[in-house]
Write an enzyme that holds these catalytic residues in place. Structure first.
Site, PDB file in Angstrom:
ATOM      1  N   ARG A 137      -9.840   0.314   8.720  1.00  0.00           N
ATOM      2  CA  ARG A 137      -9.454  -1.060   9.031  1.00  0.00           C
ATOM      3  C   ARG A 137     -10.544  -1.808   9.786  1.00  0.00           C
ATOM      4  NH1 ARG A 137      -3.463  -0.123   8.724  1.00  0.00           N
ATOM      5  NH2 ARG A 137      -2.461  -2.145   8.916  1.00  0.00           N
TER       6      ARG A 137
ATOM      7  N   ARG B  69      11.285  -1.199  11.704  1.00  0.00           N
ATOM      8  CA  ARG B  69      10.012  -1.284  12.415  1.00  0.00           C
ATOM      9  C   ARG B  69       9.981  -2.516  13.306  1.00  0.00           C
ATOM     10  NH1 ARG B  69       5.047  -0.151   8.342  1.00  0.00           N
ATOM     11  NH2 ARG B  69       4.051  -1.474   9.910  1.00  0.00           N
TER      12      ARG B  69
ATOM     13  N   LYS C 213       0.830  -1.213   0.000  1.00  0.00           N
ATOM     14  CA  LYS C 213       0.000   0.000   0.000  1.00  0.00           C
ATOM     15  C   LYS C 213       0.867   1.266   0.000  1.00  0.00           C
ATOM     16  CE  LYS C 213      -2.194  -1.132   3.870  1.00  0.00           C
ATOM     17  NZ  LYS C 213      -1.711  -2.467   4.231  1.00  0.00           N
TER      18      LYS C 213
ATOM     19  N   ARG D  41      -0.756  -9.546  13.257  1.00  0.00           N
ATOM     20  CA  ARG D  41      -1.280  -8.508  12.342  1.00  0.00           C
ATOM     21  C   ARG D  41      -2.092  -9.145  11.221  1.00  0.00           C
ATOM     22  NH1 ARG D  41       4.237  -5.980  11.049  1.00  0.00           N
ATOM     23  NH2 ARG D  41       3.185  -4.642   9.517  1.00  0.00           N
TER      24      ARG D  41
ATOM     25  N   ARG E 245      11.321  -6.547   4.830  1.00  0.00           N
ATOM     26  CA  ARG E 245      11.190  -5.109   5.090  1.00  0.00           C
ATOM     27  C   ARG E 245      11.796  -4.732   6.438  1.00  0.00           C
ATOM     28  NH1 ARG E 245       5.276  -2.405   4.882  1.00  0.00           N
ATOM     29  NH2 ARG E 245       5.100  -3.102   7.026  1.00  0.00           N
TER      30      ARG E 245
HETATM   31  P1  ADP Z   1       0.973  -2.451   7.729  1.00  0.00           P
HETATM   32  O1  ADP Z   1      -0.060  -2.214   6.674  1.00  0.00           O
HETATM   33  O2  ADP Z   1       2.259  -2.933   7.197  1.00  0.00           O
HETATM   34  O3  ADP Z   1       0.463  -3.263   8.878  1.00  0.00           O
HETATM   35  P2  ADP Z   1       0.661   0.259   8.778  1.00  0.00           P
HETATM   36  O4  ADP Z   1       1.760   1.226   8.754  1.00  0.00           O
HETATM   37  O5  ADP Z   1      -0.539   0.535   7.926  1.00  0.00           O
HETATM   38  O6  ADP Z   1       1.361  -1.086   8.377  1.00  0.00           O
HETATM   39  O7  ADP Z   1       0.112   0.042  10.279  1.00  0.00           O
HETATM   40  C1  ADP Z   1       0.973  -0.243  11.350  1.00  0.00           C
HETATM   41  C2  ADP Z   1       0.159  -0.445  12.619  1.00  0.00           C
HETATM   42  O8  ADP Z   1      -0.502   0.786  12.973  1.00  0.00           O
HETATM   43  C3  ADP Z   1      -0.972  -1.462  12.550  1.00  0.00           C
HETATM   44  O9  ADP Z   1      -0.508  -2.787  12.785  1.00  0.00           O
HETATM   45  C4  ADP Z   1      -1.899  -0.964  13.655  1.00  0.00           C
HETATM   46  O10 ADP Z   1      -1.431  -1.325  14.932  1.00  0.00           O
HETATM   47  C5  ADP Z   1      -1.786   0.545  13.550  1.00  0.00           C
HETATM   48  N1  ADP Z   1      -2.813   1.089  12.648  1.00  0.00           N
HETATM   49  C6  ADP Z   1      -2.612   1.605  11.403  1.00  0.00           C
HETATM   50  N2  ADP Z   1      -3.771   1.989  10.855  1.00  0.00           N
HETATM   51  C7  ADP Z   1      -4.752   1.702  11.757  1.00  0.00           C
HETATM   52  C8  ADP Z   1      -6.162   1.842  11.774  1.00  0.00           C
HETATM   53  N3  ADP Z   1      -6.831   2.349  10.731  1.00  0.00           N
HETATM   54  N4  ADP Z   1      -6.836   1.442  12.877  1.00  0.00           N
HETATM   55  C9  ADP Z   1      -6.201   0.942  13.930  1.00  0.00           C
HETATM   56  N5  ADP Z   1      -4.876   0.759  13.981  1.00  0.00           N
HETATM   57  C10 ADP Z   1      -4.139   1.137  12.902  1.00  0.00           C
END
Ligand code: ADP
Length: 190
Positions: free
Chosen positions: A89, A134, A14, A146, A128
């Site tokens: 999400r 991270r 993404k 996740r 990654r």
């Molecule tokens: P990835 O898609 O690789 O999991 P992101 O950078 O989108 O990485 O998200 C990292 C973390 O941030 C998620 O695992 C979650 O804990 C939190 N997070 C991100 N977006 C949301 C969301 N819309 N609602 C709740 N938690 C979120």
């Protein structure tokens, strides 16, 4: 306005594809993950709270995430459009997003869902971790959690957009360029 939800499991690509899309279509990129990480780095109150969830591979609570995203959208009222990356999400987040876009007299144009199978995701995230620094990429248990949370809480958001005829599935396997082309085609045909 062109408002895109770029959807997909962790590691689907993404972030990479968002960079291409914002350039091509002149959109504002709102990545909840990036915003949380900036807050963690800045040691804000929001960052401290978010970190306690992110480090375990859990979602940050809806109320916190929705309020944060809402204020980002309202800060960019003059935007040509948005790309939402990592949001919504949950179904509650999707409902809230529709509501605050309606306040701006706009709505989601299309949801593009990058589809990548689980073993490929695990290998991408592990790779990654070597460059991202991270913590949530470096631990296989956190990665598994996740993906589990994605399957249980996030994947159902597809149905939310399907019922509005806005859902488009995109094959997320291939070169970065190939996948960008698939996304451009889906956007231009919508
Ligand atoms: P990835 O898609 O690789 O999991 P992101 O950078 O989108 O990485 O998200 C990292 C973390 O941030 C998620 O695992 C979650 O804990 C939190 N997070 C991100 N977006 C949301 C969301 N819309 N609602 C709740 N938690 C979120």
């Amino acid at each position: 306005m062109l408002n895109i939800v770029l959807f997909g499991p962790p590691g689907a690509g993404k972030g990479t594809q968002s960079e291409r899309l914002i350039e091509k279509y002149g959109l504002i990129h709102l990545s909840t993950g990036d915003i949380f990480r900036a807050n963690i780095k800045g040691e804000t109150e929001l960052g401290v709270l978010a970190k306690s969830y992110i480090d375990k591979g859990q979602l940050v609570p809806d109320e916190v995430t929705i309020n944060m995203l809402r204020s980002e959208v309202l800060n960019h009222k003059e935007a040509k459009g948005f790309i939402f990356d990592g949001f919504p999400r949950t179904n509650a987040q999707a409902t809230a997003l529709d509501q605050f876009l309606a306040e701006l007299n706009t709505s989601i144009s299309v949801m593009l869902a990058l589809e990548v199978e689980e073993n490929e995701l695990k290998s991408r995230l592990t790779k990654r971790a070597e460059v991202s620094g991270r913590a949530d990429d470096a631990n296989p248990e956190v990665i598994a959690n996740r993906i589990h949370v994605y399957n249980n809480e996030t994947a159902p958001v597809k149905d939310f957009y399907q019922s509005q005829n806005k859902f488009v599935s995109i094959d997320g396997i291939g070169s970065i360029d190939e996948i960008s082309t698939r996304l451009y085609t889906a956007i231009d045909n919508h």
